[in-house]
Design an enzyme around this catalytic site. Structure first.
Site, mmCIF file in Angstrom:
data_model
loop_
_atom_site.group_PDB
_atom_site.id
_atom_site.type_symbol
_atom_site.label_atom_id
_atom_site.label_comp_id
_atom_site.label_asym_id
_atom_site.label_seq_id
_atom_site.Cartn_x
_atom_site.Cartn_y
_atom_site.Cartn_z
ATOM 1 N N CYS A 170 2.989 -4.654 16.404
ATOM 2 C CA CYS A 170 2.441 -3.706 17.393
ATOM 3 C C CYS A 170 0.945 -3.987 17.539
ATOM 4 O O CYS A 170 0.249 -4.243 16.555
ATOM 5 C CB CYS A 170 2.674 -2.270 16.938
ATOM 6 N N CYS A 229 -3.030 5.982 9.280
ATOM 7 C CA CYS A 229 -1.965 5.304 10.030
ATOM 8 C C CYS A 229 -2.510 4.050 10.674
ATOM 9 O O CYS A 229 -3.542 4.085 11.350
ATOM 10 C CB CYS A 229 -1.455 6.167 11.176
ATOM 11 N N CYS A 232 4.799 -6.578 7.926
ATOM 12 C CA CYS A 232 5.682 -6.031 8.954
ATOM 13 C C CYS A 232 5.835 -7.059 10.076
ATOM 14 O O CYS A 232 4.843 -7.656 10.500
ATOM 15 C CB CYS A 232 5.088 -4.747 9.538
ATOM 16 N N GLU A 284 0.836 -1.205 0.000
ATOM 17 C CA GLU A 284 0.000 0.000 0.000
ATOM 18 C C GLU A 284 0.862 1.242 0.000
ATOM 19 O O GLU A 284 1.910 1.301 0.646
ATOM 20 C CB GLU A 284 -0.882 0.026 1.256
ATOM 21 N N SER A 301 8.356 6.250 16.918
ATOM 22 C CA SER A 301 7.054 5.851 17.455
ATOM 23 C C SER A 301 7.230 5.411 18.899
ATOM 24 O O SER A 301 7.509 4.247 19.178
ATOM 25 C CB SER A 301 6.473 4.709 16.609
ATOM 26 N N LEU A 302 7.088 6.344 19.808
ATOM 27 C CA LEU A 302 7.355 6.065 21.218
ATOM 28 C C LEU A 302 6.124 5.425 21.881
ATOM 29 O O LEU A 302 6.198 4.375 22.486
ATOM 30 C CB LEU A 302 7.768 7.351 21.927
ATOM 31 N N HIS A 303 4.995 6.107 21.784
ATOM 32 C CA HIS A 303 3.681 5.573 22.167
ATOM 33 C C HIS A 303 3.445 5.295 23.645
ATOM 34 O O HIS A 303 2.334 4.944 24.040
ATOM 35 C CB HIS A 303 3.342 4.300 21.378
ATOM 36 N N GLY A 306 5.470 -1.692 7.149
ATOM 37 C CA GLY A 306 6.827 -2.152 7.415
ATOM 38 C C GLY A 306 7.607 -1.277 8.357
ATOM 39 O O GLY A 306 7.199 -0.163 8.689
ATOM 40 N N GLU A 307 8.733 -1.818 8.807
ATOM 41 C CA GLU A 307 9.623 -1.105 9.716
ATOM 42 C C GLU A 307 10.889 -0.713 8.925
ATOM 43 O O GLU A 307 11.716 -1.582 8.620
ATOM 44 C CB GLU A 307 9.951 -2.011 10.917
ATOM 45 N N ASN A 324 -6.637 5.183 15.266
ATOM 46 C CA ASN A 324 -7.559 4.877 14.169
ATOM 47 C C ASN A 324 -8.025 3.444 14.341
ATOM 48 O O ASN A 324 -7.194 2.538 14.382
ATOM 49 C CB ASN A 324 -6.847 5.017 12.813
ATOM 50 N N SER A 344 10.193 6.996 9.750
ATOM 51 C CA SER A 344 9.550 6.711 11.027
ATOM 52 C C SER A 344 9.918 5.303 11.487
ATOM 53 O O SER A 344 9.852 4.355 10.718
ATOM 54 C CB SER A 344 8.031 6.821 10.858
ATOM 55 N N CYS A 394 -1.849 -2.040 15.403
ATOM 56 C CA CYS A 394 -1.596 -1.750 13.985
ATOM 57 C C CYS A 394 -2.009 -2.923 13.095
ATOM 58 O O CYS A 394 -1.593 -4.061 13.319
ATOM 59 C CB CYS A 394 -0.106 -1.459 13.791
ATOM 60 N N CYS A 434 3.116 8.590 1.416
ATOM 61 C CA CYS A 434 3.460 7.716 2.530
ATOM 62 C C CYS A 434 3.859 6.376 1.924
ATOM 63 O O CYS A 434 3.020 5.689 1.335
ATOM 64 C CB CYS A 434 2.237 7.582 3.443
HETATM 65 N N1 SAH Z 1 7.124 0.906 11.586
HETATM 66 C C1 SAH Z 1 7.273 2.332 11.546
HETATM 67 C C2 SAH Z 1 6.494 2.914 10.407
HETATM 68 C C3 SAH Z 1 4.991 2.883 10.583
HETATM 69 S S1 SAH Z 1 4.528 4.525 10.678
HETATM 70 C C4 SAH Z 1 6.886 2.920 12.897
HETATM 71 O O1 SAH Z 1 6.394 2.184 13.725
HETATM 72 O O2 SAH Z 1 7.138 4.101 13.137
HETATM 73 C C5 SAH Z 1 2.917 4.474 11.104
HETATM 74 C C6 SAH Z 1 2.608 5.214 12.381
HETATM 75 O O3 SAH Z 1 1.237 4.968 12.663
HETATM 76 C C7 SAH Z 1 3.407 4.687 13.554
HETATM 77 O O4 SAH Z 1 3.663 5.707 14.475
HETATM 78 C C8 SAH Z 1 2.423 3.694 14.111
HETATM 79 O O5 SAH Z 1 2.696 3.344 15.429
HETATM 80 C C9 SAH Z 1 1.135 4.445 13.958
HETATM 81 N N2 SAH Z 1 -0.038 3.570 14.050
HETATM 82 C C10 SAH Z 1 -0.090 2.230 13.911
HETATM 83 N N3 SAH Z 1 -1.353 1.783 14.076
HETATM 84 C C11 SAH Z 1 -2.107 2.858 14.333
HETATM 85 C C12 SAH Z 1 -3.513 3.050 14.575
HETATM 86 N N4 SAH Z 1 -4.367 2.029 14.581
HETATM 87 N N5 SAH Z 1 -3.944 4.306 14.782
HETATM 88 C C13 SAH Z 1 -3.089 5.362 14.743
HETATM 89 N N6 SAH Z 1 -1.775 5.250 14.505
HETATM 90 C C14 SAH Z 1 -1.282 4.005 14.300
#
Ligand code: SAH
Length: 350
Positions: free
Chosen positions: A127, A342, A123, A103, A223-225, A170-171, A299, A200, A130, A116
């Site tokens: 997570c 995302c 991937c 995609e 992506s700290l989260h 992907g990462e 999302n 990212s 995701c 994007c």
């Molecule tokens: N693997 C990389 C690239 C993915 S970027 C990374 O983790 O950074 C996509 C971004 O969207 C990341 O910050 C990811 O954590 C975030 N993301 C993943 N699932 C999501 C969701 N359901 N809602 C909002 N953001 C999400």
């Protein structure tokens, strides 16, 4: 510095496919075919600026040679499906040479066109929030397959791409070599400014440091989260082998080596990581960074049962961060109803 921390010279991939190659590589390749060197520059122009898909279609090349190399792959994908969201975002499913589907998302805004891009088919990071990770991992993309996504969006919008974010499937730092080659190609061959390129990552040990050693001026988004290790491990399985302190230490090195800032991404999951005290803890973790936090309200995806926090909770979180002098933006993802936002990229048609 240990050897593993030193970036080796990037290996130049074998041609073909030709996409992703520099003018020098293309020049060498045409010379190997017994052609004069200047045809390398012509080939470069046709690939990157005319969007040619088959060498046979390059009318300035002699007919006999065109026929000889007619089967040589440039490496363009084909659009398998596309869907347009009401906000103008377009999601593409692209089919690669081996039939795999990835995609890519085109995001227009004012004078910008952002793409994007995906860096892997699927991937492996898994997570919890995701959709991409839920589908497992197939393979890395090569540099041409990454660059192709940008060309495809540019052709479809008939507008120059101004920004590229490596935030698709992907990462990126599990495919560092191809990602760096693709970044160089986007900059040197397509003329996109390095500062308009963002990589990212969820964080892979040693890889942020390795990326820094290449001294690119690209933006790093992490992506700290979560504000602490315990919570981060709960929602990001790979965090178990990469303590948050180590990740942040590598981010500090990135800032020191490149002189660039790091952007931190923070998904907001109601009742999980969106409490005001967690915002305070986050601000403490980020002390010393000239930082910017991008909040991404969750999302929804079918495979998980998290909730997006309401506006009041989001605002309360923002207020705490701002009081701590942290620059915050809230990223309401574009393309939600086309499953292009995302976390929603799962190679599905919608
Ligand atoms: N693997 C990389 C690239 C993915 S970027 C990374 O983790 O950074 C996509 C971004 O969207 C990341 O910050 C990811 O954590 C975030 N993301 C993943 N699932 C999501 C969701 N359901 N809602 C909002 N953001 C999400």
């Amino acid at each position: 510095m240990s050897i593993s921390q030193t970036p080796g010279p990037l290996k130049t991939p074998l041609l073909p496919p030709l996409l992703g190659a520099s003018v020098d590589e293309l020049t060498t390749w045409v010379q190997q075919q017994g052609q004069p060197g200047y045809r390398g520059k012509q080939l470069h122009n046709w690939i990157y600026h005319q969007g040619v898909r088959k060498i046979g279609d390059i009318s300035v090349f002699p007919k006999t040679w065109r026929e000889q190399v007619a089967d040589v792959s440039i490496g363009r994908s084909s659009v398998d499906y596309q869907s347009l969201a009401t906000d103008g975002t377009v999601k593409y499913l692209l089919q690669l040479a081996d039939g795999e589907i990835i995609e890519t998302v085109g995001i227009p805004s004012d004078n910008r066109l952002t793409v994007c891009v995906s860096t892997q088919v699927g991937c492996p990071m898994a997570c919890d929030f995701c959709a991409t990770g839920k589908g497992g991992f197939k393979r890395n993309l090569n540099r041409g397959e990454i660059v192709d996504q940008v060309l495809t969006v540019q052709e479809n919008f008939q507008q120059r791409v101004s920004h590229v974010v490596f935030m698709g499937m992907g990462e990126p730092l599990l495919n560092t070599e191809n990602v760096i080659l693709a970044l160089k190609c986007l900059n040197q061959d397509l003329g996109i400014g390095q500062r308009s390129l963002t990589v990212s990552t969820v964080g892979i040990p040693d890889r942020i440091r390795q990326l820094a050693q290449h001294h690119l001026q690209v933006t790093l988004a992490v992506s700290l989260h979560a504000p602490n290790q315990t919570l981060r491990e709960q929602i990001i399985p790979s965090a178990k082998t990469y303590p948050i302190e180590q990740l942040l230490a590598e981010c500090r090195e990135y800032v020191q080596i490149t002189g660039r800032r790091v952007t931190f991404e923070y998904i907001l999951l109601a009742g999980v990581n969106d409490l005001p005290e967690q915002a305070l803890e986050l601000s403490q973790q980020l002390r010393g960074f000239q930082n910017h936090v991008n909040l991404i309200p969750y999302n929804p995806i079918q495979e998980a049962d998290y909730q997006r926090p309401n506006r009041d909770r989001i605002n309360a979180f923002v207020n705490v961060l701002q009081k701590q002098k942290i620059a915050v933006s809230i990223r309401y993802s574009r393309g939600l109803e086309a499953d292009a936002a995302c976390g929603q990229l799962r190679r599905g048609k919608k």
